[in-house]
Design an enzyme around this catalytic site. Structure first.
Site, PDB file in Angstrom:
ATOM      1  CB  ILE A  36     -17.466  11.104  55.858  1.00 15.09           C
ATOM      2  CG1 ILE A  36     -17.067  12.452  56.407  1.00 15.09           C
ATOM      3  CG2 ILE A  36     -17.474  10.045  56.952  1.00 15.09           C
ATOM      4  CD1 ILE A  36     -18.088  13.037  57.377  1.00 15.09           C
ATOM      5  CG  ASN A  92     -20.169  -3.549  54.603  1.00 11.22           C
ATOM      6  OD1 ASN A  92     -19.617  -4.486  54.037  1.00 11.22           O
ATOM      7  ND2 ASN A  92     -19.580  -2.389  54.814  1.00 11.22           N
ATOM      8  CG  HIS A 105     -24.933   2.248  52.660  1.00 11.79           C
ATOM      9  ND1 HIS A 105     -25.660   2.001  53.808  1.00 11.79           N
ATOM     10  CD2 HIS A 105     -23.668   1.880  52.935  1.00 11.79           C
ATOM     11  CE1 HIS A 105     -24.856   1.503  54.729  1.00 11.79           C
ATOM     12  NE2 HIS A 105     -23.636   1.404  54.222  1.00 11.79           N
ATOM     13  CG  HIS A 107     -19.574   0.733  50.934  1.00 11.28           C
ATOM     14  ND1 HIS A 107     -18.935   1.642  51.737  1.00 11.28           N
ATOM     15  CD2 HIS A 107     -20.471   0.091  51.734  1.00 11.28           C
ATOM     16  CE1 HIS A 107     -19.405   1.554  52.978  1.00 11.28           C
ATOM     17  NE2 HIS A 107     -20.344   0.625  53.001  1.00 11.28           N
TER      18      HIS A 107
HETATM   19  P1  5GP Z   1     -21.497   0.829  56.504  1.00  7.39           P
HETATM   20  O1  5GP Z   1     -20.416   0.720  57.557  1.00  7.39           O
HETATM   21  O2  5GP Z   1     -22.874   0.948  57.138  1.00  7.39           O
HETATM   22  O3  5GP Z   1     -21.429  -0.229  55.425  1.00  7.39           O
HETATM   23  O4  5GP Z   1     -21.209   2.170  55.726  1.00  7.39           O
HETATM   24  C1  5GP Z   1     -21.500   3.425  56.241  1.00  7.39           C
HETATM   25  C2  5GP Z   1     -20.529   4.383  55.607  1.00  7.39           C
HETATM   26  O5  5GP Z   1     -21.012   5.695  55.804  1.00  7.39           O
HETATM   27  C3  5GP Z   1     -19.121   4.329  56.197  1.00  7.39           C
HETATM   28  O6  5GP Z   1     -18.181   3.980  55.190  1.00  7.39           O
HETATM   29  C4  5GP Z   1     -18.907   5.742  56.742  1.00  7.39           C
HETATM   30  O7  5GP Z   1     -17.591   6.219  56.527  1.00  7.39           O
HETATM   31  C5  5GP Z   1     -19.916   6.552  55.971  1.00  7.39           C
HETATM   32  N1  5GP Z   1     -20.420   7.716  56.684  1.00  7.39           N
HETATM   33  C6  5GP Z   1     -20.808   7.770  57.998  1.00  7.39           C
HETATM   34  N2  5GP Z   1     -21.248   9.000  58.310  1.00  7.39           N
HETATM   35  C7  5GP Z   1     -21.151   9.740  57.161  1.00  7.39           C
HETATM   36  C8  5GP Z   1     -21.463  11.113  56.861  1.00  7.39           C
HETATM   37  O8  5GP Z   1     -21.932  11.885  57.688  1.00  7.39           O
HETATM   38  N3  5GP Z   1     -21.215  11.523  55.598  1.00  7.39           N
HETATM   39  C9  5GP Z   1     -20.686  10.684  54.640  1.00  7.39           C
HETATM   40  N4  5GP Z   1     -20.476  11.194  53.414  1.00  7.39           N
HETATM   41  N5  5GP Z   1     -20.396   9.381  54.892  1.00  7.39           N
HETATM   42  C10 5GP Z   1     -20.620   8.924  56.144  1.00  7.39           C
END
Ligand code: 5GP
Ligand code: ZN
Length: 119
Positions: A36, A92, A105, A107
């Site tokens: 997002i 991460n 997840h 990336h």
């Molecule tokens: P993290 O910071 O845990 O490695 O990655 C989480 C990712 O999820 C972030 O890059 C953030 O932009 C994405 N994200 C958070 N909320 C949502 C959402 O509701 N929909 C989508 N498609 N991505 C999200």
């Protein structure tokens, strides 16, 4: 039960279709959708349908599903046409490393220059 959906987990809700996402690929074990808040022209998240808090706990419990996630990361890169120029797969792990969603997840980032070492 390990791997069961968690009621308060954003990505479990995306797996169940309770929250919309721009899905680019799906398999029996994984879902891939656009981030997002993209940090690169291609920024797709590949998640297991099973809930584990991070990649290492997924690997320990369900190694074939972690392999599915990584294979799908490669398929996303091909589909997004960044495989040729190079792409990065990032897990991460832990709040101190920027993890904000505690459902494993990958990336998949590509389509721009990617510095090494990363920040
Ligand atoms: P993290 O910071 O845990 O490695 O990655 C989480 C990712 O999820 C972030 O890059 C953030 O932009 C994405 N994200 C958070 N909320 C949502 C959402 O509701 N929909 C989508 N498609 N991505 C999200
Ligand atoms: Zn979850």
């Amino acid at each position: 039960m390990p791997g069961e959906p968690q009621a308060d987990c954003l990505f479990c809700k995306i797996v169940k279709g309770e929250i919309p996402a721009t899905v680019v690929r799906e398999t029996e074990t994984t879902v891939a959708f656009r981030d997002i808040n993209p940090q690169a022209p291609t920024h797709v998240l590949v998640i297991p349908r099973l809930h584990y808090p991070d990649a290492a706990s997924l690997a320990a419990a369900e190694p074939t599903v972690l392999a599915d996630v990584l294979r799908e990361a490669g398929e996303v890169a091909e589909q997004e046409k960044v495989a040729g120029t190079g792409y990065r797969v990032v897990f991460n792990t832990g709040a101190g490393a920027g993890q904000t969603v505690f459902h494993a997840h990958a990336h998949v980032l590509g389509g721009r220059g990617l510095e090494w070492p990363p920040g």
